[in-house]
Design a protein around this motif. Structure first.
Motif, PDB file in Angstrom:
ATOM      1  N   THR A  73       0.818  -1.215   0.000  1.00 13.07           N
ATOM      2  CA  THR A  73       0.000   0.000   0.000  1.00 13.07           C
ATOM      3  C   THR A  73       0.851   1.264   0.000  1.00 13.07           C
ATOM      4  OG1 THR A  73      -0.150  -0.165   2.420  1.00 13.07           O
ATOM      5  CG2 THR A  73      -1.934  -1.136   1.117  1.00 13.07           C
ATOM      6  N   ILE A  74       1.742   1.387   0.981  1.00 10.57           N
ATOM      7  CA  ILE A  74       2.551   2.605   1.103  1.00 10.57           C
ATOM      8  C   ILE A  74       3.672   2.615   0.072  1.00 10.57           C
ATOM      9  CG2 ILE A  74       3.942   3.979   2.676  1.00 10.57           C
ATOM     10  CD1 ILE A  74       2.423   2.670   4.983  1.00 10.57           C
ATOM     11  N   GLY A  75       4.396   1.500  -0.032  1.00 12.10           N
ATOM     12  CA  GLY A  75       5.492   1.446  -0.998  1.00 12.10           C
ATOM     13  C   GLY A  75       5.017   1.540  -2.432  1.00 12.10           C
ATOM     14  N   GLY A  76       3.857   0.959  -2.735  1.00 16.24           N
ATOM     15  CA  GLY A  76       3.339   1.044  -4.095  1.00 16.24           C
ATOM     16  C   GLY A  76       2.980   2.468  -4.492  1.00 16.24           C
ATOM     17  N   LYS A  77       2.339   3.204  -3.583  1.00 20.28           N
ATOM     18  CA  LYS A  77       2.006   4.602  -3.878  1.00 20.28           C
ATOM     19  C   LYS A  77       3.265   5.450  -4.044  1.00 20.28           C
ATOM     20  CE  LYS A  77      -2.435   4.586  -1.459  1.00 20.28           C
ATOM     21  NZ  LYS A  77      -3.214   5.172  -0.337  1.00 20.28           N
ATOM     22  N   TRP A  78       4.243   5.235  -3.159  1.00 19.82           N
ATOM     23  CA  TRP A  78       5.482   6.014  -3.261  1.00 19.82           C
ATOM     24  C   TRP A  78       6.203   5.722  -4.571  1.00 19.82           C
ATOM     25  CZ3 TRP A  78      10.452   4.025  -3.659  1.00 19.82           C
ATOM     26  CH2 TRP A  78      11.475   4.974  -3.634  1.00 19.82           C
ATOM     27  N   LEU A  79       6.272   4.459  -4.961  1.00 16.92           N
ATOM     28  CA  LEU A  79       6.972   4.096  -6.190  1.00 16.92           C
ATOM     29  C   LEU A  79       6.271   4.677  -7.411  1.00 16.92           C
ATOM     30  CD1 LEU A  79       9.311   2.463  -7.377  1.00 16.92           C
ATOM     31  CD2 LEU A  79       7.774   0.488  -7.494  1.00 16.92           C
ATOM     32  N   GLU A  80       4.952   4.669  -7.414  1.00 16.90           N
ATOM     33  CA  GLU A  80       4.219   5.221  -8.556  1.00 16.90           C
ATOM     34  C   GLU A  80       4.439   6.724  -8.688  1.00 16.90           C
ATOM     35  OE1 GLU A  80      -0.385   5.405 -10.266  1.00 16.90           O
ATOM     36  OE2 GLU A  80       0.069   4.471  -8.328  1.00 16.90           O
ATOM     37  N   GLU A  81       4.347   7.458  -7.573  1.00 18.29           N
ATOM     38  CA  GLU A  81       4.544   8.909  -7.628  1.00 18.29           C
ATOM     39  C   GLU A  81       5.987   9.270  -7.973  1.00 18.29           C
ATOM     40  OE1 GLU A  81       3.262  10.595  -3.996  1.00 18.29           O
ATOM     41  OE2 GLU A  81       1.149  10.029  -4.250  1.00 18.29           O
ATOM     42  N   ARG A  82       6.943   8.547  -7.416  1.00 17.03           N
ATOM     43  CA  ARG A  82       8.344   8.859  -7.687  1.00 17.03           C
ATOM     44  C   ARG A  82       8.714   8.534  -9.130  1.00 17.03           C
ATOM     45  NH1 ARG A  82      10.994  12.583  -6.667  1.00 17.03           N
ATOM     46  NH2 ARG A  82      10.522  12.406  -4.440  1.00 17.03           N
ATOM     47  N   ARG A 131      12.402   6.156 -21.837  1.00 26.29           N
ATOM     48  CA  ARG A 131      11.130   5.842 -22.486  1.00 26.29           C
ATOM     49  C   ARG A 131      10.774   4.373 -22.311  1.00 26.29           C
ATOM     50  NH1 ARG A 131      11.640   9.075 -28.306  1.00 26.29           N
ATOM     51  NH2 ARG A 131      11.610  11.202 -27.423  1.00 26.29           N
ATOM     52  N   LYS A 132      11.764   3.497 -22.467  1.00 25.68           N
ATOM     53  CA  LYS A 132      11.498   2.073 -22.277  1.00 25.68           C
ATOM     54  C   LYS A 132      11.116   1.769 -20.834  1.00 25.68           C
ATOM     55  CE  LYS A 132      14.586   0.551 -25.991  1.00 25.68           C
ATOM     56  NZ  LYS A 132      15.788  -0.251 -26.336  1.00 25.68           N
ATOM     57  N   ALA A 133      11.830   2.393 -19.908  1.00 21.44           N
ATOM     58  CA  ALA A 133      11.492   2.178 -18.496  1.00 21.44           C
ATOM     59  C   ALA A 133      10.094   2.702 -18.178  1.00 21.44           C
ATOM     60  CB  ALA A 133      12.531   2.855 -17.607  1.00 21.44           C
ATOM     61  N   LYS A 134       9.749   3.841 -18.768  1.00 24.56           N
ATOM     62  CA  LYS A 134       8.413   4.397 -18.547  1.00 24.56           C
ATOM     63  C   LYS A 134       7.340   3.490 -19.120  1.00 24.56           C
ATOM     64  CE  LYS A 134       5.726   8.616 -19.223  1.00 24.56           C
ATOM     65  NZ  LYS A 134       5.719   9.985 -19.799  1.00 24.56           N
ATOM     66  N   GLN A 135       7.599   2.900 -20.284  1.00 27.75           N
ATOM     67  CA  GLN A 135       6.637   1.971 -20.868  1.00 27.75           C
ATOM     68  C   GLN A 135       6.464   0.732 -20.000  1.00 27.75           C
ATOM     69  OE1 GLN A 135       7.979   1.167 -24.831  1.00 27.75           O
ATOM     70  NE2 GLN A 135       7.458   3.217 -25.615  1.00 27.75           N
ATOM     71  N   CYS A 136       7.567   0.238 -19.441  1.00 28.26           N
ATOM     72  CA  CYS A 136       7.474  -0.930 -18.553  1.00 28.26           C
ATOM     73  C   CYS A 136       6.671  -0.605 -17.297  1.00 28.26           C
ATOM     74  CB  CYS A 136       8.876  -1.415 -18.182  1.00 28.26           C
ATOM     75  SG  CYS A 136       9.833  -2.072 -19.562  1.00 28.26           S
ATOM     76  N   VAL A 137       6.933   0.571 -16.731  1.00 23.80           N
ATOM     77  CA  VAL A 137       6.189   0.970 -15.529  1.00 23.80           C
ATOM     78  C   VAL A 137       4.707   1.132 -15.836  1.00 23.80           C
ATOM     79  CG1 VAL A 137       5.903   2.814 -13.835  1.00 23.80           C
ATOM     80  CG2 VAL A 137       8.194   2.015 -14.424  1.00 23.80           C
ATOM     81  N   ASN A 138       4.390   1.747 -16.969  1.00 26.11           N
ATOM     82  CA  ASN A 138       2.985   1.909 -17.347  1.00 26.11           C
ATOM     83  C   ASN A 138       2.315   0.561 -17.585  1.00 26.11           C
ATOM     84  OD1 ASN A 138       3.181   4.708 -17.221  1.00 26.11           O
ATOM     85  ND2 ASN A 138       3.727   4.897 -19.384  1.00 26.11           N
ATOM     86  N   PHE A 139       3.065  -0.397 -18.144  1.00 25.05           N
ATOM     87  CA  PHE A 139       2.511  -1.729 -18.376  1.00 25.05           C
ATOM     88  C   PHE A 139       2.205  -2.432 -17.053  1.00 25.05           C
ATOM     89  CE2 PHE A 139       3.149  -6.318 -19.056  1.00 25.05           C
ATOM     90  CZ  PHE A 139       2.145  -6.546 -19.992  1.00 25.05           C
ATOM     91  N   VAL A 140       3.128  -2.313 -16.093  1.00 21.70           N
ATOM     92  CA  VAL A 140       2.906  -2.939 -14.781  1.00 21.70           C
ATOM     93  C   VAL A 140       1.728  -2.287 -14.071  1.00 21.70           C
ATOM     94  CG1 VAL A 140       3.918  -3.341 -12.513  1.00 21.70           C
ATOM     95  CG2 VAL A 140       5.297  -3.672 -14.568  1.00 21.70           C
ATOM     96  N   VAL A 141       1.651  -0.955 -14.147  1.00 23.03           N
ATOM     97  CA  VAL A 141       0.533  -0.251 -13.510  1.00 23.03           C
ATOM     98  C   VAL A 141      -0.793  -0.650 -14.152  1.00 23.03           C
ATOM     99  CG1 VAL A 141      -0.486   2.025 -13.125  1.00 23.03           C
ATOM    100  CG2 VAL A 141       1.955   1.677 -12.743  1.00 23.03           C
ATOM    101  N   GLY A 142      -0.786  -0.815 -15.472  1.00 25.32           N
ATOM    102  CA  GLY A 142      -2.004  -1.257 -16.150  1.00 25.32           C
ATOM    103  C   GLY A 142      -2.433  -2.648 -15.728  1.00 25.32           C
ATOM    104  N   LEU A 143      -1.458  -3.560 -15.570  1.00 24.63           N
ATOM    105  CA  LEU A 143      -1.794  -4.906 -15.105  1.00 24.63           C
ATOM    106  C   LEU A 143      -2.370  -4.883 -13.693  1.00 24.63           C
ATOM    107  CD1 LEU A 143       1.186  -7.100 -16.391  1.00 24.63           C
ATOM    108  CD2 LEU A 143      -1.151  -6.999 -17.281  1.00 24.63           C
ATOM    109  N   LEU A 144      -1.788  -4.051 -12.829  1.00 23.39           N
ATOM    110  CA  LEU A 144      -2.301  -3.959 -11.460  1.00 23.39           C
ATOM    111  C   LEU A 144      -3.719  -3.392 -11.434  1.00 23.39           C
ATOM    112  CD1 LEU A 144       0.862  -2.702  -9.538  1.00 23.39           C
ATOM    113  CD2 LEU A 144      -0.122  -4.994  -9.528  1.00 23.39           C
ATOM    114  N   LYS A 145      -3.979  -2.405 -12.274  1.00 26.58           N
ATOM    115  CA  LYS A 145      -5.335  -1.851 -12.325  1.00 26.58           C
ATOM    116  C   LYS A 145      -6.328  -2.867 -12.882  1.00 26.58           C
ATOM    117  CE  LYS A 145      -4.013   3.014 -12.639  1.00 26.58           C
ATOM    118  NZ  LYS A 145      -4.098   4.270 -13.437  1.00 26.58           N
ATOM    119  N   LEU A 146      -5.884  -3.649 -13.869  1.00 27.07           N
ATOM    120  CA  LEU A 146      -6.756  -4.703 -14.391  1.00 27.07           C
ATOM    121  C   LEU A 146      -7.034  -5.754 -13.326  1.00 27.07           C
ATOM    122  CD1 LEU A 146      -8.260  -5.980 -16.776  1.00 27.07           C
ATOM    123  CD2 LEU A 146      -6.097  -7.076 -17.437  1.00 27.07           C
ATOM    124  N   GLY A 147      -5.991  -6.128 -12.579  1.00 31.00           N
ATOM    125  CA  GLY A 147      -6.203  -7.062 -11.479  1.00 31.00           C
ATOM    126  C   GLY A 147      -7.121  -6.496 -10.411  1.00 31.00           C
ATOM    127  N   GLY A 148      -6.992  -5.191 -10.136  1.00 29.12           N
ATOM    128  CA  GLY A 148      -7.897  -4.569  -9.171  1.00 29.12           C
ATOM    129  C   GLY A 148      -9.339  -4.578  -9.643  1.00 29.12           C
TER     130      GLY A 148
END
Length: 349
Positions: free
Chosen positions: A154-163, A177-194
């Motif tokens: 909960t806390i670490g996930g929010k901090w990592l997303e904002e940072r 750009r590649k790192a940003k795409q990977c982060v966006n992909f992981v965030v999208g998977l987490l939102k889909l799982g949610g």
């Protein structure tokens, strides 16, 4: 010699044993021998398990309300914290905002989930977390590892997303750009799982968030919920008051408060038909008959009283049948005050 079996009628166990001894063996080999006492015991245990599960079950709306209360508390704490730095240089906390928020949420987690097994919203609603992986039917609080992983998710996930958002915001290199795409992909998977978890939560009523499902912690009541009995007198009183309040809400916008005020003031102050020394135009021109101040752009409506242009214009627009609050004269036309009278008043002052 014939032997008759006479089982003891006072003891049901002896009677059952006697019946079993008296039953002929081998006559019906395909009929199984049923122990009724074991079956009754199993049924009682099953019913008790169902009652225990039903008693611990928390309503879906209560779990969602607890989440909303947690969000409201976080916003309140953050707003109070930022007000402490109101007098400092603007943008002082903007650079370290994710870290400061993570520290505050970690402080709240330490004195809520870690120590009391419940968030603030859950404590308000008499709810707490339970270790769903435990096979015991009794209440088992979440383990220490589950609490620590709850803070990380909960806390670490929010901090990592904002940072990560702040880190990749102004970076235009190919590696970023590649790192940003990977982060966006992981965030999208987490939102889909949610989203999938939320649909399962609506269906089964367990694990309101994806973190709770992954860690195996679910919401249960701290104390057994008692049935609340509401008397008919209280219900009738609430229904009557609710209906009366709705009637007032419907009626109040239809009342012309300004016109009613003018009527009451005209009744309280006696009207004088003939003008005297105090009610002449020269004397009444010193103040507006509506606001009581020096008249700005003074106008008349056909009587001996003076009004500000904005006061009388707004009153006429608000009420078509507006009348003078002093003498009751209806408005026929707005006429500006003559400059000679106005200058004489100024010179007199």
């Amino acid at each position: 010699m014939t032997c008759f079996l006479t089982p003891n009628k006072g003891n049901p166990i002896d009677r059952d044993d006697a019946v079993q001894d008296a039953a002929p063996t081998g006559t019906h080999p395909h009929v199984p021998q049923i122990d009724y006492r074991q079956e009754t015991f199993r049924e009682g245990m099953a019913s008790r398990d169902e009652e225990t599960k039903g008693a611990d079950r928390v309503l879906r709306i209560s779990q969602l309300d607890a989440l909303e209360l947690n969000k409201a508390l976080e916003q309140l704490v953050w707003s109070q914290f930022t007000q402490c730095f109101h007098g400092f240089k603007p943008g002082l906390l903007a650079r370290f905002e994710p870290e400061v928020k993570a520290f505050l949420w970690l402080f709240l987690w330490r004195f809520t989930v870690y120590s009391k097994n419940a968030t603030v919203g859950q404590s308000v609603l008499n709810i707490q977390y339970k270790n769903d992986f435990s096979p015991s039917l009794r209440y088992q609080p979440p383990s220490k590892n589950q609490k620590l992983w709850y803070a990380v998710c909960t806390i670490g996930g929010k901090w990592l997303e904002e940072r990560c958002y702040d880190l990749f915001q102004n970076r235009h290199l190919a590696s970023f750009r590649k790192a940003k795409q990977c982060v966006n992909f992981v965030v999208g998977l987490l939102k889909l799982g949610g989203l999938i978890n939320f649909l399962l939560f609506l269906h089964k009523g367990k694990f309101a968030t994806l973190t709770e499902r992954l860690l195996g912690i679910r919401s249960v009541f701290c104390k057994p919920q008692n049935v609340r009995e509401v008397g008919f007198e209280y219900m009738n009183r609430e229904l009557l008051w609710h209906g009366f309040a709705e009637f007032l809400i419907f009626l109040l916008p239809l009342i012309n408060v300004q016109k009613l005020k003018a009527k009451l003031s005209s009744w309280c102050v006696p009207l004088t038909g003939a003008p005297n020394g105090d009610s002449t135009l020269a004397t009444s021109g010193k103040q507006c008959s509506l606001c009581g101040e020096w008249p700005t752009m003074p106008h008349t409506i056909g009587c001996e009283h003076i009004f500000c242009y904005y006061c009388i214009k707004s009153s006429c627009l608000f009420d078509v049948s507006f009348a003078c609050p002093k003498c009751g004269t209806e408005v026929h036309s707005l006429q500006p005050l003559k400059s000679g009278i106005e200058m004489s008043e100024v010179n007199a002052i």
